[in-house]
Write a protein that holds these residues in place. Structure first.
Motif, PDB file in Angstrom:
ATOM      1  N   ARG A   1     -38.719  36.432 -55.702  1.00 52.96           N
ATOM      2  CA  ARG A   1     -38.067  37.217 -54.652  1.00 52.96           C
ATOM      3  C   ARG A   1     -37.857  38.626 -55.171  1.00 52.96           C
ATOM      4  NH1 ARG A   1     -32.863  34.991 -54.067  1.00 52.96           N
ATOM      5  NH2 ARG A   1     -32.515  36.690 -52.628  1.00 52.96           N
ATOM      6  N   LYS A   2     -38.578  39.578 -54.620  1.00 47.62           N
ATOM      7  CA  LYS A   2     -38.520  40.957 -55.097  1.00 47.62           C
ATOM      8  C   LYS A   2     -37.166  41.620 -54.846  1.00 47.62           C
ATOM      9  CE  LYS A   2     -42.594  41.534 -56.805  1.00 47.62           C
ATOM     10  NZ  LYS A   2     -42.791  41.744 -58.203  1.00 47.62           N
ATOM     11  N   ASP A   3     -36.334  41.042 -53.975  1.00 49.36           N
ATOM     12  CA  ASP A   3     -35.058  41.683 -53.687  1.00 49.36           C
ATOM     13  C   ASP A   3     -34.081  41.591 -54.855  1.00 49.36           C
ATOM     14  OD1 ASP A   3     -34.845  38.922 -53.204  1.00 49.36           O
ATOM     15  OD2 ASP A   3     -33.210  39.201 -51.783  1.00 49.36           O
ATOM     16  N   LYS A   4     -34.421  40.857 -55.899  1.00 46.44           N
ATOM     17  CA  LYS A   4     -33.575  40.809 -57.088  1.00 46.44           C
ATOM     18  C   LYS A   4     -33.780  42.047 -57.949  1.00 46.44           C
ATOM     19  CE  LYS A   4     -33.500  35.789 -57.594  1.00 46.44           C
ATOM     20  NZ  LYS A   4     -33.855  34.681 -58.468  1.00 46.44           N
TER      21      LYS A   4
ATOM     22  N   VAL B   1     -34.848  49.315 -58.430  1.00 39.24           N
ATOM     23  CA  VAL B   1     -35.666  50.445 -58.858  1.00 39.24           C
ATOM     24  C   VAL B   1     -34.737  51.638 -59.069  1.00 39.24           C
ATOM     25  CG1 VAL B   1     -37.566  51.982 -58.256  1.00 39.24           C
ATOM     26  CG2 VAL B   1     -37.655  49.569 -57.586  1.00 39.24           C
ATOM     27  N   ILE B   2     -34.818  52.221 -60.282  1.00 42.96           N
ATOM     28  CA  ILE B   2     -34.021  53.404 -60.618  1.00 42.96           C
ATOM     29  C   ILE B   2     -35.020  54.465 -61.079  1.00 42.96           C
ATOM     30  CG2 ILE B   2     -32.049  54.269 -61.915  1.00 42.96           C
ATOM     31  CD1 ILE B   2     -31.662  51.324 -62.888  1.00 42.96           C
ATOM     32  N   GLY B   3     -35.417  55.356 -60.207  1.00 47.34           N
ATOM     33  CA  GLY B   3     -36.453  56.330 -60.556  1.00 47.34           C
ATOM     34  C   GLY B   3     -37.758  55.598 -60.845  1.00 47.34           C
TER      35      GLY B   3
ATOM     36  N   ILE C   1     -30.191  42.168 -60.999  1.00 50.71           N
ATOM     37  CA  ILE C   1     -28.896  42.830 -61.043  1.00 50.71           C
ATOM     38  C   ILE C   1     -27.894  41.956 -60.291  1.00 50.71           C
ATOM     39  CG2 ILE C   1     -29.396  44.235 -59.005  1.00 50.71           C
ATOM     40  CD1 ILE C   1     -27.709  46.492 -60.416  1.00 50.71           C
ATOM     41  N   ASP C   2     -26.681  41.826 -60.865  1.00 50.17           N
ATOM     42  CA  ASP C   2     -25.606  41.127 -60.160  1.00 50.17           C
ATOM     43  C   ASP C   2     -24.341  41.956 -60.311  1.00 50.17           C
ATOM     44  OD1 ASP C   2     -24.352  40.480 -62.627  1.00 50.17           O
ATOM     45  OD2 ASP C   2     -25.325  38.527 -62.720  1.00 50.17           O
TER      46      ASP C   2
ATOM     47  N   TYR D   1     -31.603  51.929 -71.867  1.00 50.15           N
ATOM     48  CA  TYR D   1     -32.083  53.030 -71.023  1.00 50.15           C
ATOM     49  C   TYR D   1     -31.741  52.766 -69.557  1.00 50.15           C
ATOM     50  CZ  TYR D   1     -35.280  56.327 -68.788  1.00 50.15           C
ATOM     51  OH  TYR D   1     -35.819  57.322 -68.012  1.00 50.15           O
ATOM     52  N   TYR D   2     -31.951  51.536 -69.102  1.00 47.69           N
ATOM     53  CA  TYR D   2     -31.598  51.178 -67.724  1.00 47.69           C
ATOM     54  C   TYR D   2     -30.093  51.335 -67.488  1.00 47.69           C
ATOM     55  CZ  TYR D   2     -36.225  48.932 -67.416  1.00 47.69           C
ATOM     56  OH  TYR D   2     -37.564  48.657 -67.425  1.00 47.69           O
TER      57      TYR D   2
END
Length: 168
Positions: free
Chosen positions: A48-51, A54-56, A63-64, A87-88
């Motif tokens: 599921r790509k919604d997990k 994308v940051i730049g 992410i939770d 870095y993230y």
């Protein structure tokens, strides 16, 4: 100025020459067994790509409320994995979001927690400057034989240029 993602950070920590080759789109990685294995792990772990977030140019696996998480096959490159995740965390902090990080190593069934501190934030800024120096350079960094060269997608490229005697 080219923007950088998490892979840039990881490659910089592992091998600046690998970073330079990658940044110049000299890519052998799409056919490399370890890269294919990692891609399959990512697709299986995160159908599921919604997990993803994308940051730049950076893509965080999960992410939770409290954590961002990356999933890796093994901890052989743990330091590079940690800097990628730091870095993230740094990119999120710049956007007003404070989280902790986790790296899940599937083969070892181990999870490592990563926290962005003032000290590693200072070190990150130095590494980011170093990444830009490498990717903006007209020539690749000098070859340096490392213990994990034989498992690198760029192995043949580097050793063809440096001579076969260096490969042993």
């Amino acid at each position: 100025m080219q923007s950088i993602g998490g892979l840039h950070m990881q490659y910089y920590v592992v091998c600046p020459r690998k970073l330079w080759l990658y940044s110049k789109q000299i890519g052998f990685e799409t056919e490399h067994d370890r890269v294919i294995e990692g891609t399959l792990l990512h697709e299986k772990s995160y159908p599921r790509k919604d997990k993803e977030l994308v940051i730049g140019d950076a893509v965080v696996d999960v992410i939770d409320d409290e954590y961002i998480q990356e999933t890796k096959l093994s901890s052989k490159m743990q330091k590079a994995d940690e800097w990628q995740l730091l870095y993230y965390l740094y990119l999120l902090k710049q956007r007003g979001i404070e989280k902790k990080g986790k790296i899940a190593y599937t083969k070892e069934k181990k999870v490592v927690e990563v926290v962005l501190t003032e000290d590693n934030e200072k070190e990150l800024k130095k590494k980011i400057a170093g990444i830009y120096r490498v990717i903006e350079s007209d020539s690749a960094p000098k070859f340096k034989k490392l213990p994990y060269c034989k498992n690198c997608a760029y192995f043949d490229f580097c050793f063809a240029l440096e001579g076969k005697d260096d490969a042993t």
